[in-house]
Design a protein around this motif. Structure first.
Motif: not given
Length: 110
Positions: A35-59
């Protein structure tokens, strides 16, 4: 006076159409933190480590990212999205711009 049925039908139509509305790129950045107004004034946290599911053909795997919602960062999990031949998916990112953190949404590019 509107009947209950027509009111419910109108609300349902609006709920279905809302996600389909398009926003210009500049507006997307301005609204990226909810929305309007100020956004975050601090750096976002580091990305989380996610376990990637097995590949899907066409995705394509779109990794998770942080979004700014109601005054705090919220993790949005990664997901598979249907590939678009001839297009490349660019991941979303946070960038420091004009003294504030701005969320740049990912999307498809030629």
């Amino acid at each position: 006076m509107l009947s209950r049925r027509s009111l419910l039908a109108g609300l349902l139509a609006a709920a279905v159409a809302a996600p389909l509305a398009t926003i210009a790129p500049g507006e997307a950045e301005a609204q990226s933190w909810g929305g309007p107004g100020p956004g975050p004034n601090r750096r976002p946290p580091p990305p989380r480590h996610e376990r990637r599911p097995p590949p899907r053909r066409g995705y394509v795997w779109v990794p998770g990212h942080w979004e700014w919602r109601r005054g705090r960062y919220v993790w949005m999990s990664g997901r598979w999205v249907r590939a678009r031949p001839g297009w490349h998916h660019r991941n979303s990112q946070w960038v420091w711009r004009n003294g504030r953190w701005v969320y740049v949404p990912g999307g498809w590019h030629r």
